[in-house]
Design an enzyme around this catalytic site. Structure first.
Site, PDB file in Angstrom:
ATOM      1  N   GLN A 134      52.329  27.610  40.435  1.00 15.81           N
ATOM      2  CA  GLN A 134      51.354  28.103  41.554  1.00 15.81           C
ATOM      3  C   GLN A 134      51.954  29.531  40.588  1.00 15.81           C
ATOM      4  OE1 GLN A 134      52.352  28.890  45.239  1.00 15.81           O
ATOM      5  NE2 GLN A 134      50.602  27.632  45.743  1.00 15.81           N
ATOM      6  N   TYR A 161      49.659  35.995  51.078  1.00 15.28           N
ATOM      7  CA  TYR A 161      49.905  36.716  50.206  1.00 15.28           C
ATOM      8  C   TYR A 161      49.305  38.234  49.232  1.00 15.28           C
ATOM      9  CZ  TYR A 161      53.496  33.017  49.312  1.00 15.28           C
ATOM     10  OH  TYR A 161      54.462  32.357  49.358  1.00 15.28           O
ATOM     11  N   ARG A 215      52.865  17.096  52.807  1.00 18.24           N
ATOM     12  CA  ARG A 215      54.089  16.402  53.387  1.00 18.24           C
ATOM     13  C   ARG A 215      54.369  15.095  53.386  1.00 18.24           C
ATOM     14  NH1 ARG A 215      52.406  18.908  58.605  1.00 18.24           N
ATOM     15  NH2 ARG A 215      50.051  19.228  57.471  1.00 18.24           N
TER      16      ARG A 215
END
Length: 397
Positions: A100, A170, A347
């Site tokens: 990423q 971001y 998760r």
């Protein structure tokens, strides 16, 4: 046409994947010196050995001011040997590896980094208690070149996929959100101008790497705050990026690390646990009404971004990755029937790194994550599941 098998081999651009499952980028908390460690390798090897098709290394910053804090990796010659070793270890399991790639922009903690943070427009930072300055033309030229340099190095390191981070407030996302972008120059105004940086970065990265690797982008189906990216904006952005033709897929996410993080992490809101990891001033701020409102609680629903993602799916033809609360094999198969090309899990794989293999084999039909989100505060000490299942070994922080 019948829906594809989520567990069958497929391609992502020029890359062959053993299945359509993706381990999401979630900060690992295993790079205290900003370089690859044995612990980081073990963290990614676990879901790779557990059957995932593609695992994603989180937050590989293109520049020092692009880190959210000082412990993150800045891609450069100094970090290249470790990144190469990490890629080799993942390939040995039969999985592919993504990086990423991003610049944190206003999500960067300038005090921790020792470098001032930048954003589309000036704003106060709740992380560093400093002012974030407006990115200049010189900054944007520098950052764009840094994306190119980072892409080149990750290809050398043996990475298969580059995921460009265009979400979660971001830097690129701060340009896309009208509430964070108050500019009146060529980078502000209507979405076509606010999307200039996103499109520019996608173009220069593709021009640099060609078909050596796949290039994807993480975008938001909704930021979850007034002035953030809406679903209508997300659709328009997806159409622009598709028309440009530089990307192999879009990963559909949501929420804002700066303004509304729990919009992405549905379920429990671990306010006390998160505050305990913060510096004293930030910890105090989180006890105020404003601070408490920062971590809103949203009830968990399986595949909670699916309704908004379906709107994007109906508007573009390019490959899409569905993210957000995917735990059940029936959800994964429904995503394929809906026309999504990949499913992204976070998760669920943190709790059970071998979940994909067990879902594929039929020995499980769903994961056991309870969505308490108490994993979130552990990103500063080694990301892990506090509810780890009996008999499983937690990779050491």
């Amino acid at each position: 046409m019948s829906a594809p098998d989520v567990f069958a081999p497929t391609t992502l651009g020029p890359v062959r994947l053993r299945n359509r499952t993706v381990k999401a980028a979630t900060f690992e908390g295993r790079t205290p010196d900003g370089v690859v460690t044995d612990e980081l390798i073990a963290y990614h090897r676990a879901p790779a050995a557990g059957g995932v098709g593609l695992t994603t290394v989180a937050y590989l910053a293109v520049a020092p001011d692009g880190r959210t804090h000082r412990e993150q990796i800045v891609v450069g010659e100094h970090s290249l040997p470790g990144l190469s070793r990490l890629a080799d270890e993942i390939h040995a399991t039969g999985a592919a590896i993504a990086g990423q790639v991003g610049h944190a922009g206003p999500v960067a903690n300038g005090r921790s980094n020792g470098v001032p943070a930048i954003a589309a427009s000036a704003m106060p930072s709740p992380l560093s208690m400093q002012m974030i300055r407006t990115a200049s033309e010189k900054d944007l030229t520098r950052v764009t070149r840094a994306y190119v340099d980072t892409a080149r190095l990750l290809v050398r390191a043996g990475f298969d996929v580059l995921e460009l981070h265009m979400a979660h407030s971001y830097l690129i996302s701060s340009f896309l959100a009208p509430g964070l972008n108050r500019r009146r120059d060529r980078w502000g105004g209507p979405l076509e101008r606010r999307a200039r940086l996103a499109r520019q970065v996608a173009r220069v990265v593709r021009e640099e790497v060609g078909d050596a690797v796949a290039v994807t982008a993480k975008v938001s189906v909704s930021d979850g705050f007034a002035g953030g990216v809406t679903t209508a904006m997300s659709i328009e952005l997806a159409q622009l990026l598709e028309a440009d033709g530089h990307l192999d897929a879009l990963q559909l996410s949501g929420g804002s690390s700066l303004m509304n993080p729990m919009y992405l992490f549905r379920g429990g809101a671990p306010v006390a646990e998160f505050a305990a990891t913060m510096p004293a001033l930030v910890r105090w701020g989180m006890k105020t009404p404003v601070g408490r409102g920062f971590m809103k609680q949203y009830d968990f629903e399986e595949a909670y971004f699916r309704p908004k993602a379906l709107e994007v799916r109906s508007a573009v033809a390019m490959p899409l990755m569905l993210l957000g609360g995917i735990n059940r094999v029936e959800t994964m198969r429904q995503a394929m029937a809906d026309g999504f090309d990949f499913v992204v899990m976070g998760r669920a794989l943190l709790r059970e790194p071998d979940l994909v293999d067990r879902l594929r084999a039929g020995s499980a039909s769903e994961g056991i994550c309870i969505h308490c989100n108490r994993c979130m505060p552990t990103i500063y000490s080694g990301t892990r599941c506090p509810e780890w299942a009996p008999g499983q070994v937690i990779p050491a922080p």
